[in-house]
Design an enzyme around this catalytic site. Sequence first.
Site, PDB file in Angstrom:
ATOM      1  N   ALA A   8      22.216  44.582  22.636  1.00  0.00           N
ATOM      2  CA  ALA A   8      22.579  44.143  23.355  1.00  0.00           C
ATOM      3  C   ALA A   8      22.704  42.362  23.695  1.00  0.00           C
ATOM      4  O   ALA A   8      22.030  41.941  24.868  1.00  0.00           O
ATOM      5  CB  ALA A   8      21.858  44.626  24.991  1.00  0.00           C
ATOM      6  N   GLY A   9      22.992  41.707  22.616  1.00  0.00           N
ATOM      7  CA  GLY A   9      22.815  40.099  22.797  1.00  0.00           C
ATOM      8  C   GLY A   9      24.657  39.500  22.971  1.00  0.00           C
ATOM      9  O   GLY A   9      24.813  39.787  23.884  1.00  0.00           O
ATOM     10  N   GLY A  12      27.253  42.606  22.775  1.00  0.00           N
ATOM     11  CA  GLY A  12      26.891  43.599  24.021  1.00  0.00           C
ATOM     12  C   GLY A  12      26.443  43.287  25.401  1.00  0.00           C
ATOM     13  O   GLY A  12      26.811  44.094  26.260  1.00  0.00           O
ATOM     14  N   LYS A 204      40.893  39.790  10.576  1.00  0.00           N
ATOM     15  CA  LYS A 204      40.024  39.377  11.557  1.00  0.00           C
ATOM     16  C   LYS A 204      38.873  38.564  10.257  1.00  0.00           C
ATOM     17  O   LYS A 204      38.246  37.709   9.916  1.00  0.00           O
ATOM     18  CB  LYS A 204      38.864  40.737  12.204  1.00  0.00           C
ATOM     19  CG  LYS A 204      37.560  39.668  13.297  1.00  0.00           C
ATOM     20  CD  LYS A 204      37.864  38.870  14.525  1.00  0.00           C
ATOM     21  CE  LYS A 204      36.695  37.761  14.664  1.00  0.00           C
ATOM     22  NZ  LYS A 204      35.521  38.717  15.248  1.00  0.00           N
ATOM     23  N   ASN A 208      36.543  35.475   8.672  1.00  0.00           N
ATOM     24  CA  ASN A 208      35.186  34.908   8.710  1.00  0.00           C
ATOM     25  C   ASN A 208      34.801  34.866   7.472  1.00  0.00           C
ATOM     26  O   ASN A 208      33.821  34.396   6.968  1.00  0.00           O
ATOM     27  CB  ASN A 208      35.003  36.758   9.082  1.00  0.00           C
ATOM     28  CG  ASN A 208      34.593  36.678  10.886  1.00  0.00           C
ATOM     29  OD1 ASN A 208      35.344  35.166  11.632  1.00  0.00           O
ATOM     30  ND2 ASN A 208      34.700  38.116  11.170  1.00  0.00           N
ATOM     31  N   ASN A 212      33.195  31.221   8.593  1.00  0.00           N
ATOM     32  CA  ASN A 212      31.774  31.200   8.467  1.00  0.00           C
ATOM     33  C   ASN A 212      30.764  30.990   7.452  1.00  0.00           C
ATOM     34  O   ASN A 212      29.676  30.042   7.604  1.00  0.00           O
ATOM     35  CB  ASN A 212      31.394  33.030   8.679  1.00  0.00           C
ATOM     36  CG  ASN A 212      31.393  33.628  10.077  1.00  0.00           C
ATOM     37  OD1 ASN A 212      32.505  32.764  11.097  1.00  0.00           O
ATOM     38  ND2 ASN A 212      30.441  34.608  10.678  1.00  0.00           N
ATOM     39  N   GLU A 285      24.639  37.309   7.865  1.00  0.00           N
ATOM     40  CA  GLU A 285      25.423  38.048   7.603  1.00  0.00           C
ATOM     41  C   GLU A 285      26.288  38.210   6.449  1.00  0.00           C
ATOM     42  O   GLU A 285      27.476  37.604   6.227  1.00  0.00           O
ATOM     43  CB  GLU A 285      26.556  38.698   8.458  1.00  0.00           C
ATOM     44  CG  GLU A 285      26.687  39.718   9.288  1.00  0.00           C
ATOM     45  CD  GLU A 285      27.617  40.276  10.729  1.00  0.00           C
ATOM     46  OE1 GLU A 285      27.190  41.225  10.462  1.00  0.00           O
ATOM     47  OE2 GLU A 285      27.928  39.294  11.102  1.00  0.00           O
TER      48      GLU A 285
END
Length: 319
Positions: A8-9, A12, A204, A208, A212, A285
């Site tokens: 739930a960041g 989320g 996408k 990235n 990124n 990531e």
Amino acid sequence: MKVCIYGAGAIGGYVGVLMKLAGADVSLVARGAHLKAIKDNGLKLHIGGEEKHARMTATADPAELGHQDYVIIALKAHQAWEVAEQMKPLLGPNTAVVTAQNGLPWWYFHGFEGQYADRRIESVDPGSRQWNAIGPERVIGCTVYPAAEVEAPGVIHHISGDKFGLGEPKRNVTERAQKLSQLFESAGLKAPILPEIRNDIWLKLWGNLCFNPISALTHATLDVVATDPGTRELSRNMMEEAERIARRIGVHFRVDIERRINGAARVGAHRTSMLQDVDKNRPIELDALLTSVQELGRLTEVPTPHINAVLALAKQMGR
């Protein structure tokens, strides 16, 4: 409809608040100070100059929640791999799992025919942990376009965007995908069903995989990376390598490289998710965004010198 948001960041939490306010039975899996704040005060979302607030069940232990209709995994790819076994209590006979991560997903070759059928991407799913614990037949693919940040524990700040692309790995339009799309749309979000979700995943990822790590290495915002002559050229070279790989496995791009870079430049002074992780001293990531593309380059015999160089630098920075 029971929906668990696993992670739930920023994204989320954004989805969770809007779905809860739209009437869905939403629960959250979170941790630390963020979890405590949600339990104590609910989850707040700052969006469009106003504050939305929702209270919902939140826990660090998925076993407390039981079987769900949908599990939306809103963790980073490496985090999702770490907790794959812990998701099992959420998975009933008909539970669909929505992979809302950046990069190449672990299920990518599920539904393929020929030489790549059900091939595993080791850099994304070492030891096939997610493939075995979750199962590719449960998956609905998802591309995430909104930008958001955790402003403080229990507080999400929405920056831009409201679109989530959805698609079945086997390219069919199913009832479960249609219901999920309707759920997103009832929450005020755009969620088109894309028969070729992999094309959208690569579109996408195309940005990235270069924006990124370059932003993380240079601490430049997205508009700078996309317009500075040197970093723009490096981005273009990395995207060209990725495009050659993608086309060999059947991907079609609906825009060209220049348009994709120009689109990123128009986003403005956005700090990419990887740069945010660097700023907060969190793991970055890399595997889903870069190592996986390098792995597919070797698989398809496409050289990736620019991707290799940026990946090597980013790995060293990550260490």
